[in-house]
Structures are given as C-alpha cells and as structure tokens.
Write a protein that holds these residues in place. Structure first.
Motif, PDB file in Angstrom:
ATOM      1  N   PRO A 139      47.756  52.224  35.509  1.00 35.59           N
ATOM      2  CA  PRO A 139      48.126  51.197  36.753  1.00 35.59           C
ATOM      3  C   PRO A 139      46.832  50.280  36.607  1.00 35.59           C
ATOM      4  N   ALA A 140      47.333  48.849  37.179  1.00 30.30           N
ATOM      5  CA  ALA A 140      46.152  47.981  37.270  1.00 30.30           C
ATOM      6  C   ALA A 140      46.515  47.329  38.765  1.00 30.30           C
ATOM      7  N   PHE A 141      45.455  46.782  39.285  1.00 36.68           N
ATOM      8  CA  PHE A 141      45.653  46.162  40.651  1.00 36.68           C
ATOM      9  C   PHE A 141      45.882  44.479  40.281  1.00 36.68           C
ATOM     10  N   HIS A 142      46.725  43.882  40.996  1.00 41.02           N
ATOM     11  CA  HIS A 142      46.739  42.522  40.536  1.00 41.02           C
ATOM     12  C   HIS A 142      46.710  41.765  41.990  1.00 41.02           C
ATOM     13  N   LEU A 143      45.992  40.583  42.112  1.00 41.26           N
ATOM     14  CA  LEU A 143      45.950  39.855  43.051  1.00 41.26           C
ATOM     15  C   LEU A 143      45.432  38.514  42.587  1.00 41.26           C
ATOM     16  N   HIS A 144      46.723  37.653  42.229  1.00 40.75           N
ATOM     17  CA  HIS A 144      46.526  36.395  41.442  1.00 40.75           C
ATOM     18  C   HIS A 144      47.992  35.673  41.714  1.00 40.75           C
ATOM     19  N   GLU A 145      47.796  34.532  41.470  1.00 39.65           N
ATOM     20  CA  GLU A 145      48.970  33.514  41.466  1.00 39.65           C
ATOM     21  C   GLU A 145      48.988  32.752  40.109  1.00 39.65           C
ATOM     22  N   ASP A 146      47.866  32.329  39.480  1.00 40.91           N
ATOM     23  CA  ASP A 146      47.873  31.679  38.265  1.00 40.91           C
ATOM     24  C   ASP A 146      47.690  32.685  37.051  1.00 40.91           C
ATOM     25  N   VAL A 147      48.322  32.055  35.987  1.00 42.35           N
ATOM     26  CA  VAL A 147      48.229  32.873  34.919  1.00 42.35           C
ATOM     27  C   VAL A 147      47.708  32.088  33.516  1.00 42.35           C
ATOM     28  N   PHE A 148      47.561  32.757  32.383  1.00 51.18           N
ATOM     29  CA  PHE A 148      47.075  32.225  31.381  1.00 51.18           C
ATOM     30  C   PHE A 148      48.058  32.405  30.176  1.00 51.18           C
ATOM     31  N   GLU A 149      48.096  31.284  29.265  1.00 52.84           N
ATOM     32  CA  GLU A 149      48.691  31.726  27.885  1.00 52.84           C
ATOM     33  C   GLU A 149      47.650  32.259  26.876  1.00 52.84           C
ATOM     34  N   ILE A 150      47.995  32.854  25.985  1.00 51.76           N
ATOM     35  CA  ILE A 150      47.138  33.776  25.060  1.00 51.76           C
ATOM     36  C   ILE A 150      46.492  32.758  24.222  1.00 51.76           C
ATOM     37  N   PRO A 151      45.181  32.519  24.057  1.00 48.46           N
ATOM     38  CA  PRO A 151      44.606  31.334  23.459  1.00 48.46           C
ATOM     39  C   PRO A 151      44.796  31.587  21.843  1.00 48.46           C
ATOM     40  N   LYS A 152      44.836  30.642  20.848  1.00 50.22           N
ATOM     41  CA  LYS A 152      45.412  30.664  19.644  1.00 50.22           C
ATOM     42  C   LYS A 152      44.031  31.295  18.855  1.00 50.22           C
ATOM     43  N   GLY A 153      44.314  32.200  18.167  1.00 48.10           N
ATOM     44  CA  GLY A 153      43.294  32.806  17.461  1.00 48.10           C
ATOM     45  C   GLY A 153      42.941  34.251  18.364  1.00 48.10           C
ATOM     46  N   HIS A 180      42.858  43.162  37.901  1.00 46.63           N
ATOM     47  CA  HIS A 180      41.695  43.938  38.169  1.00 46.63           C
ATOM     48  C   HIS A 180      41.536  45.443  37.931  1.00 46.63           C
ATOM     49  N   LEU A 181      40.717  45.664  37.021  1.00 46.72           N
ATOM     50  CA  LEU A 181      40.312  47.182  36.608  1.00 46.72           C
ATOM     51  C   LEU A 181      39.108  47.771  37.162  1.00 46.72           C
ATOM     52  N   GLU A 182      38.361  46.903  37.891  1.00 38.89           N
ATOM     53  CA  GLU A 182      36.908  47.162  38.396  1.00 38.89           C
ATOM     54  C   GLU A 182      36.926  47.593  39.710  1.00 38.89           C
ATOM     55  N   VAL A 183      38.035  47.743  40.565  1.00 40.44           N
ATOM     56  CA  VAL A 183      37.857  47.799  41.976  1.00 40.44           C
ATOM     57  C   VAL A 183      37.765  49.333  42.321  1.00 40.44           C
ATOM     58  N   THR A 184      36.657  49.217  43.178  1.00 42.66           N
ATOM     59  CA  THR A 184      36.306  50.411  43.822  1.00 42.66           C
ATOM     60  C   THR A 184      37.018  50.660  45.041  1.00 42.66           C
ATOM     61  N   GLU A 185      37.149  52.047  45.894  1.00 39.60           N
ATOM     62  CA  GLU A 185      37.941  52.082  46.920  1.00 39.60           C
ATOM     63  C   GLU A 185      37.272  51.201  48.176  1.00 39.60           C
ATOM     64  N   ASN A 186      36.073  51.166  48.323  1.00 37.80           N
ATOM     65  CA  ASN A 186      35.489  50.373  49.282  1.00 37.80           C
ATOM     66  C   ASN A 186      36.123  48.544  49.003  1.00 37.80           C
ATOM     67  N   MET A 187      36.032  48.339  47.770  1.00 32.51           N
ATOM     68  CA  MET A 187      36.253  46.900  47.294  1.00 32.51           C
ATOM     69  C   MET A 187      37.681  46.742  47.922  1.00 32.51           C
ATOM     70  N   LEU A 188      38.591  47.449  47.545  1.00 34.02           N
ATOM     71  CA  LEU A 188      40.006  47.429  47.958  1.00 34.02           C
ATOM     72  C   LEU A 188      40.185  47.389  49.582  1.00 34.02           C
ATOM     73  N   ASN A 189      39.519  48.102  50.140  1.00 34.56           N
ATOM     74  CA  ASN A 189      39.545  48.185  51.591  1.00 34.56           C
ATOM     75  C   ASN A 189      39.314  46.601  52.358  1.00 34.56           C
ATOM     76  N   VAL A 190      38.240  46.251  51.624  1.00 33.06           N
ATOM     77  CA  VAL A 190      37.790  44.956  52.203  1.00 33.06           C
ATOM     78  C   VAL A 190      38.684  43.775  51.616  1.00 33.06           C
ATOM     79  N   TRP A 191      39.316  43.949  50.363  1.00 32.06           N
ATOM     80  CA  TRP A 191      40.118  42.731  50.107  1.00 32.06           C
ATOM     81  C   TRP A 191      41.363  42.898  50.968  1.00 32.06           C
ATOM     82  N   LYS A 192      41.677  44.020  51.274  1.00 31.36           N
ATOM     83  CA  LYS A 192      43.137  44.165  52.058  1.00 31.36           C
ATOM     84  C   LYS A 192      42.996  43.258  53.379  1.00 31.36           C
ATOM     85  N   ASN A 193      41.678  43.246  53.719  1.00 32.10           N
ATOM     86  CA  ASN A 193      41.257  42.263  55.195  1.00 32.10           C
ATOM     87  C   ASN A 193      41.160  41.021  54.825  1.00 32.10           C
ATOM     88  N   ILE A 194      40.244  40.538  53.818  1.00 29.79           N
ATOM     89  CA  ILE A 194      39.878  39.183  53.271  1.00 29.79           C
ATOM     90  C   ILE A 194      41.046  38.449  53.094  1.00 29.79           C
TER      91      ILE A 194
END
Length: 231
Positions: A139-153, A180-194
């Motif tokens: 599992p990974a956590f996602h929080l985005h709207e923009d995306v990227f193409e894979i760079p050449k090379g 996001h793979l770095e998110v701690t429990e506390n970070m996620l709780n903050v993000w839910k509000n922010i």
C-alpha cells in the motif's frame, strides 16, 4: 555525509525517512521553501551529498509560479548532472525532478488521487528494491492531482492502478516518488485536517483499515528508503 531537506509546506516532513538518515549518521539541514524570508544556500549542490525535495501544494507546471520554482529547478538540474550526488523527490519533489530531467508534469486527467491503494514493483531486480524482501506490491498513500511522465533515460520503478507513474529512478541516484511512503501515524492525522478540503474533493473517507494500511506502507517504505540510501 550531509543531507539537505527542502520542505514546501510546514506540515510536510521527512517522516520515516528521517530515521533511515539518522541511522546512517547524516548531518541534516532543513530549508523551508515556503518561507519567503530565507533563501537557498549558495552552491547547495556542492555542499550536500543528498538532497530531499518533499511535497507541497505548489504546482510546478504553473507559469505563474515560475519565479518560485526557479531556484529549486536550478538546484535539481545541478544535482542531476553531478554523478556523485543522490536526490530523492517525494510528491511535489518528484515533479520537480521530473521537470529537471525534461519530462512533462501536468494535471492528471482523472482528477485527484487520495487515499491508500497498492503500488506494484515494476522491476524487482532494481537495486533500490534490495531490502524489500521479495515484496512486489504494497500500500501507498496518495495525495496529489498533478502527475509526471517518466523522464527519458529513467527507469519506471513503481506502478499504480489509478495513475501508473508512481516512481522513477535515474542512474540509480535520482529517485522521484509520486506517492507518499514516508507518512507516520501523526503526520497522517495532521494531513486529514490540513488537507480536508482536497480529501473531500477526491471523495476519500478514511475507514477503520487506515492504520493497518499505513503500517504496511511504513514497513515497505522504510525498506525502500534504506535500499536507496545504501546504493
């Protein structure tokens, strides 16, 4: 070893990545890019062995934000060209690296991606995955709207079901991670509000399984970060 961590919003931190850095005795410097009163250290690309660009609400492909991103794109471009430097970009940070490598960053056609969903390891033999102990999806956590193409090379490293391009690696030293793979429990709780309005817009409703998914993600994320740092 010296590491620069660039933050683009006050609630966005390195999370579990910090543990891996400290375990390897990195001397860490933070720069808050959102604070207009401070400026990036001159020649930062020469001073640090590792630079980490974190997430934020800014939009790298918005022409009106060109002035804001100019120093960060210049720094990323310098780092990309220097074979002895390592770079990690997470979410917005990955879009900065993709732009510096000449790839397109744009608003995803499906709208926001928010919440937990699995990502798939595209090439398990890549050395970045050396400590995943055979895991090919997690599992990974996602929080985005923009995306990227894979760079050449670059190598496509993680694939998602909603937006395919979730991670790339360039020369095994430049890594862009959309999710996001770095998110701690506390970070996620903050993000839910922010980020409540953005989360509501995407229609994600956190359920009772949220912490279990985050814990699974944390184990995989720590292993991935350690694999990258030990390259």
């Amino acid at each position: 070893m010296r590491c620069l961590i660039v933050r683009f919003k006050d609630c966005e931190g390195p999370g579990t990545l910090l543990d891996s850095l400290q375990a390897r005795n990195y001397r860490i410097t933070y720069h808050n890019a959102y604070d207009e009163r401070v400026h990036i250290v001159p020649a930062a690309h020469q001073m640090f062995d590792l630079v980490v660009f974190l997430g934020g609400p800014q939009t790298v492909h918005d022409p009106n934000q060109h002035k804001f991103f100019k120093p960060w794109l210049e720094l990323a471009s310098h780092l990309v060209s220097m074979k002895d430097k390592k770079v990690i970009g997470i979410c917005l940070g990955s879009q900065i690296l993709a732009t510096a490598l000449g790839a397109k960053v744009y608003e995803g056609e499906k709208g926001p991606e928010v919440g937990f969903s699995d990502v798939k390891v595209v090439n398990p033999s890549n050395p970045a995955f050396s400590k995943l102990s055979g895991m090919t999806t997690f599992p990974a956590f996602h929080l985005h709207e923009d995306v990227f193409e894979i760079p050449k090379g670059a190598d496509h490293l993680l694939q998602g079901s909603f937006y395919s391009n979730q991670m790339f690696g360039y020369e095994n030293r430049v890594f862009g991670i959309q999710c996001h793979l770095e998110v701690t429990e506390n970070m996620l709780n903050v993000w839910k509000n922010i980020h409540s309005e953005f989360i509501k817009k995407a229609g994600w409703i956190p359920g009772p399984e949220t912490e279990d998914l985050r814990s699974q993600m944390e184990r995989a994320g720590r292993a991935l970060f350690e694999g990258i740092l030990d390259l």
